[in-house]
Scaffold this motif. Structure first.
Motif, PDB file in Angstrom:
ATOM      1  N   GLU A 211       0.826  -1.202   0.000  1.00 28.93           N
ATOM      2  CA  GLU A 211       0.000   0.000   0.000  1.00 28.93           C
ATOM      3  C   GLU A 211       0.866   1.259   0.000  1.00 28.93           C
ATOM      4  OE1 GLU A 211      -3.942   1.913   2.005  1.00 28.93           O
ATOM      5  OE2 GLU A 211      -2.616   0.797   3.328  1.00 28.93           O
ATOM      6  N   TRP A 393      -6.338   5.031  -6.343  1.00 37.07           N
ATOM      7  CA  TRP A 393      -6.495   3.724  -5.694  1.00 37.07           C
ATOM      8  C   TRP A 393      -6.466   3.863  -4.184  1.00 37.07           C
ATOM      9  CZ3 TRP A 393      -2.713   1.025  -2.803  1.00 37.07           C
ATOM     10  CH2 TRP A 393      -3.047  -0.297  -2.501  1.00 37.07           C
ATOM     11  N   ARG A 397      -9.578   3.080  -1.530  1.00 35.22           N
ATOM     12  CA  ARG A 397      -9.400   2.184  -0.382  1.00 35.22           C
ATOM     13  C   ARG A 397      -9.762   2.873   0.922  1.00 35.22           C
ATOM     14  NH1 ARG A 397      -8.717  -3.383  -0.897  1.00 35.22           N
ATOM     15  NH2 ARG A 397      -7.393  -3.848  -2.688  1.00 35.22           N
ATOM     16  N   ARG A 400     -13.415   3.320   1.377  1.00 37.05           N
ATOM     17  CA  ARG A 400     -14.139   2.083   1.650  1.00 37.05           C
ATOM     18  C   ARG A 400     -13.945   1.605   3.082  1.00 37.05           C
ATOM     19  NH1 ARG A 400     -12.896  -3.550  -1.420  1.00 37.05           N
ATOM     20  NH2 ARG A 400     -11.300  -3.614   0.202  1.00 37.05           N
ATOM     21  N   ALA A 410      -6.568  -2.101   5.299  1.00 37.02           N
ATOM     22  CA  ALA A 410      -6.999  -1.800   3.952  1.00 37.02           C
ATOM     23  C   ALA A 410      -7.037  -3.044   3.066  1.00 37.02           C
ATOM     24  CB  ALA A 410      -6.113  -0.734   3.333  1.00 37.02           C
ATOM     25  N   PHE A 411      -6.604  -4.167   3.592  1.00 34.29           N
ATOM     26  CA  PHE A 411      -6.549  -5.398   2.769  1.00 34.29           C
ATOM     27  C   PHE A 411      -7.340  -6.525   3.436  1.00 34.29           C
ATOM     28  CE2 PHE A 411      -3.063  -2.898   1.396  1.00 34.29           C
ATOM     29  CZ  PHE A 411      -2.953  -3.157   0.045  1.00 34.29           C
TER      30      PHE A 411
END
Length: 411
Positions: A211, A393, A397, A400, A410-411
């Motif tokens: 990231e 991007w 992220r 969201r 974030a993942f």
């Protein structure tokens, strides 16, 4: 070891090496007219010549990290500074593009370990509680080196040829190498570490690394690649500033590196107290950096001088990626993560610096060998397009998962 002894025997000798590294990395921004005249260089050749330093840096990162672990910073840095002196002296005697390219590459190889050796040395002899501030002083020493490559170099050129400057810098590399060999203490023996490719794979696959690199890596390469050469040419060709004014503006920009580095730390701490993590600060900073580049691409005439300084000032935000990665990744991976970042940053800076010259060279210069504003608009516009996907991007992220989450979430 007493504090005064650490300052004189450890910090100053290694900081001088980092000072020379940053000076030689950015000096071509001032010497571009002389180098182009001496060897008849095109913008593409000038970009490739200057960026060879970054390519050599990138290729040397992993080997230098290994030999530093095995033999220690004292012996390795002394030997590498002698290589840098040889490359710098060869550059002074070069008369063709091929000779300059080979010498510049050798110069970059010799200076590739300056910062890593300094960090390893101070990490050995300075307590962990003091490391962040001491590493900040090392970055400031690099900023002074970059500043010395601007107005002081321009003043030197009023009294001597650029070749004599490189002869003196080669002598400086020898002197600093001797200081490190004679003054720096030898660290305690440590068992050598074997190279393990799986560790590098773990670094590249880690969510925090991916990231951070996705957001900051390309802007960081743009900052290094453009600041070290093309901002000066933009001021000359588009802004029509004389060489003395260009040197002064570049000096202000390099001085802004020190102020910017301090400001980034203060802003990051201020944001953390309010619940925002460092990568959120990085996202805001990258957005501002791209905005400055958009204004540069538009060749906004009333603010050309201010934009040149703002590019360097705001661009210092990209250095935050080292802090983000160090804070978010397991301690066992932080050292290799920094090496991986260096590899990607310097390789990317090579591509940016060389590619920028290729784009500008698509246009024809005027009778004064100045390239048209549209050439620089195209080059800066291409760089903006490369950086926008990473920012978009990251913003998607963050929208969201929420702005205050950690990197891993974030993942």
């Amino acid at each position: 070891m007493p504090g005064a002894a650490v300052l004189c025997l450890v910090f100053i000798p290694y900081a001088l090496g980092h000072y020379l590294s940053c000076l030689l990395r950015t000096v071509n921004a001032i010497l571009a007219p002389q180098l182009m005249a001496a060897a008849g260089l095109s913008p593409a050749e000038l970009g490739l010549l200057t960026s060879a330093y970054f390519l050599a840096f990138a290729l040397a990162q992993l080997p230098v990290g290994l030999v530093l672990d095995r033999y220690g910073p004292r012996r390795v840095q002394c030997a590498m500074l002698l290589v840098a002196a040889l490359g710098t002296l060869a550059f002074a005697g070069s008369g063709t593009f091929a000779q300059m390219l080979a010498a510049r590459t050798l110069m970059g190889l010799g200076l590739a370990g300056c910062f890593m050796a300094a960090v390893k040395a101070v990490s050995t002899w300075i307590s962990p509680a003091r490391l962040p501030s001491v590493q900040g002083y090392l970055i400031a020493a690099g900023g002074l080196g970059a500043a010395s490559a601007t107005l002081p170099v321009r003043l030197f050129l009023q009294y001597a040829d650029w070749r004599w400057m490189f002869i003196l810098l080669a002598l400086g590399c020898v002197v600093v190498g001797a200081l490190i060999l004679l003054l720096a203490p030898t660290p305690p023996a440590a068992p050598p570490k074997r190279f393990d490719r799986r560790v590098l794979v773990d670094v590249y696959r880690h969510p925090a690394f991916r990231e951070t690199a996705g957001l900051v890596l390309i802007p960081h390469t743009v900052f290094f690649g453009v600041q070290g050469l093309w901002i000066g040419r933009w001021l000359t060709d588009v802004g029509r500033y004389p060489e003395q004014s260009v040197a002064w503006l570049l000096y202000l920009g390099m001085a802004a590196v020190i102020f910017g580095a301090i400001s980034v730390g203060m802003v990051t701490e201020w944001a953390a107290k309010r619940g925002y993590d460092a990568i959120t600060v990085a996202g805001v900073g990258v957005a501002l950096f791209i905005a400055v580049q958009c204004a540069i691409a538009l060749n906004w005439q009333p603010g050309i001088a201010q934009l040149a300084v703002a590019f360097t000032l705001v661009g210092t935000i990209t250095g935050i990626e080292y802090t983000i990665v160090a804070q978010a990744m397991p301690p066992a991976l932080t050292g290799r993560a920094s090496t991986c970042l260096n590899l990607l940053i310097f390789a990317g800076a090579f591509l940016v610096q060389a590619g920028f010259g290729q784009v500008v060279g698509l246009w024809q210069p005027d009778s004064a060998n100045r390239y048209p504003p549209v050439a620089y608009s195209a080059a800066f516009g291409a760089l903006v397009l490369l950086q926008l996907p990473g920012l978009a991007w990251f913003a998607w992220r963050r929208r969201r998962v929420g702005p205050r989450n950690t990197v891993e979430s974030a993942f």
